[in-house]
Scaffold this motif. Sequence first.
Motif, PDB file in Angstrom:
ATOM      1  N   VAL A   2     -18.806 -59.268  15.131  1.00 40.75           N
ATOM      2  CA  VAL A   2     -19.675 -60.407  14.863  1.00 40.75           C
ATOM      3  C   VAL A   2     -19.785 -61.257  16.118  1.00 40.75           C
ATOM      4  O   VAL A   2     -18.791 -61.576  16.764  1.00 40.75           O
ATOM      5  N   ARG A   3     -21.027 -61.622  16.467  1.00 41.62           N
ATOM      6  CA  ARG A   3     -21.261 -62.480  17.619  1.00 41.62           C
ATOM      7  C   ARG A   3     -21.006 -63.928  17.234  1.00 41.62           C
ATOM      8  O   ARG A   3     -20.760 -64.245  16.069  1.00 41.62           O
ATOM      9  N   GLU A   4     -21.070 -64.818  18.216  1.00 42.01           N
ATOM     10  CA  GLU A   4     -20.837 -66.239  17.953  1.00 42.01           C
ATOM     11  C   GLU A   4     -21.841 -66.815  16.961  1.00 42.01           C
ATOM     12  O   GLU A   4     -21.515 -67.695  16.177  1.00 42.01           O
ATOM     13  N   ASP A   5     -23.085 -66.311  17.006  1.00 45.50           N
ATOM     14  CA  ASP A   5     -24.119 -66.829  16.112  1.00 45.50           C
ATOM     15  C   ASP A   5     -24.080 -66.184  14.729  1.00 45.50           C
ATOM     16  O   ASP A   5     -24.927 -66.452  13.890  1.00 45.50           O
ATOM     17  N   GLY A   6     -23.076 -65.328  14.481  1.00 49.01           N
ATOM     18  CA  GLY A   6     -22.910 -64.711  13.170  1.00 49.01           C
ATOM     19  C   GLY A   6     -23.660 -63.411  12.981  1.00 49.01           C
ATOM     20  O   GLY A   6     -23.572 -62.787  11.933  1.00 49.01           O
ATOM     21  N   LYS A   7     -24.432 -63.003  13.983  1.00 46.46           N
ATOM     22  CA  LYS A   7     -25.199 -61.767  13.854  1.00 46.46           C
ATOM     23  C   LYS A   7     -24.363 -60.566  14.266  1.00 46.46           C
ATOM     24  O   LYS A   7     -23.442 -60.671  15.062  1.00 46.46           O
ATOM     25  N   ARG A   8     -24.697 -59.430  13.669  1.00 48.16           N
ATOM     26  CA  ARG A   8     -24.023 -58.171  13.995  1.00 48.16           C
ATOM     27  C   ARG A   8     -25.061 -57.181  14.494  1.00 48.16           C
ATOM     28  O   ARG A   8     -26.247 -57.310  14.188  1.00 48.16           O
ATOM     29  N   SER A  24     -30.401 -56.155  15.154  1.00 44.92           N
ATOM     30  CA  SER A  24     -29.370 -57.148  14.852  1.00 44.92           C
ATOM     31  C   SER A  24     -29.769 -57.971  13.636  1.00 44.92           C
ATOM     32  O   SER A  24     -30.946 -58.089  13.291  1.00 44.92           O
ATOM     33  N   GLY A  25     -28.763 -58.521  12.980  1.00 44.86           N
ATOM     34  CA  GLY A  25     -28.973 -59.379  11.826  1.00 44.86           C
ATOM     35  C   GLY A  25     -27.640 -59.806  11.265  1.00 44.86           C
ATOM     36  O   GLY A  25     -26.611 -59.196  11.554  1.00 44.86           O
ATOM     37  N   LYS A  26     -27.655 -60.861  10.473  1.00 44.46           N
ATOM     38  CA  LYS A  26     -26.413 -61.296   9.839  1.00 44.46           C
ATOM     39  C   LYS A  26     -25.953 -60.292   8.801  1.00 44.46           C
ATOM     40  O   LYS A  26     -24.772 -60.160   8.536  1.00 44.46           O
ATOM     41  N   TYR A  27     -26.922 -59.612   8.186  1.00 42.13           N
ATOM     42  CA  TYR A  27     -26.621 -58.651   7.132  1.00 42.13           C
ATOM     43  C   TYR A  27     -27.256 -57.309   7.483  1.00 42.13           C
ATOM     44  O   TYR A  27     -28.285 -57.274   8.164  1.00 42.13           O
ATOM     45  N   PRO A  28     -26.694 -56.212   7.001  1.00 37.17           N
ATOM     46  CA  PRO A  28     -27.269 -54.898   7.294  1.00 37.17           C
ATOM     47  C   PRO A  28     -28.715 -54.771   6.827  1.00 37.17           C
ATOM     48  O   PRO A  28     -29.528 -54.113   7.465  1.00 37.17           O
ATOM     49  N   ARG A  29     -29.065 -55.433   5.729  1.00 37.70           N
ATOM     50  CA  ARG A  29     -30.430 -55.337   5.208  1.00 37.70           C
ATOM     51  C   ARG A  29     -31.448 -55.909   6.192  1.00 37.70           C
ATOM     52  O   ARG A  29     -32.553 -55.392   6.323  1.00 37.70           O
ATOM     53  N   GLN A  30     -31.087 -56.973   6.907  1.00 36.96           N
ATOM     54  CA  GLN A  30     -31.996 -57.540   7.898  1.00 36.96           C
ATOM     55  C   GLN A  30     -32.301 -56.515   8.981  1.00 36.96           C
ATOM     56  O   GLN A  30     -33.451 -56.344   9.386  1.00 36.96           O
ATOM     57  N   ALA A  31     -31.281 -55.825   9.449  1.00 35.46           N
ATOM     58  CA  ALA A  31     -31.474 -54.805  10.473  1.00 35.46           C
ATOM     59  C   ALA A  31     -32.288 -53.632   9.911  1.00 35.46           C
ATOM     60  O   ALA A  31     -33.147 -53.078  10.598  1.00 35.46           O
TER      61      ALA A  31
END
Length: 103
Positions: A2-8, A24-31
């Motif tokens: 996880v990055r500082e901004d919460g995205k993976r 990238s996205g906070k959740y896998p669905r976003q990606a």
Amino acid sequence: MVREDGKRNFVLVEDDGEETSVFSGKYPRQAALKAARRLHPAPSRDEIDGHATLRLRERGTDKVHIYEGWAWTEEKGDDAPEWMDDYVTRSNVSKQGIEHLEE
């Protein structure tokens, strides 16, 4: 990781095992939604004829998130900016599960 901004970061895994693109996205669905927009879109939401399997490996882990994805085009909204194309690509995904890679 996880990055500082919460995205993976999630890497698109092709059928032959090659890792091609990073989303990238906070959740896998976003990606997965971002990856699905790169699919060949159907002319409209009513004319979707098939789904593609998207396999996204989360960087830094052995998890592979599996989605079915599809895309279509539709006219831009009335409130869209002038510079935007007349048609935009929309996408949707459905989670099929998670696999763990073996080393």
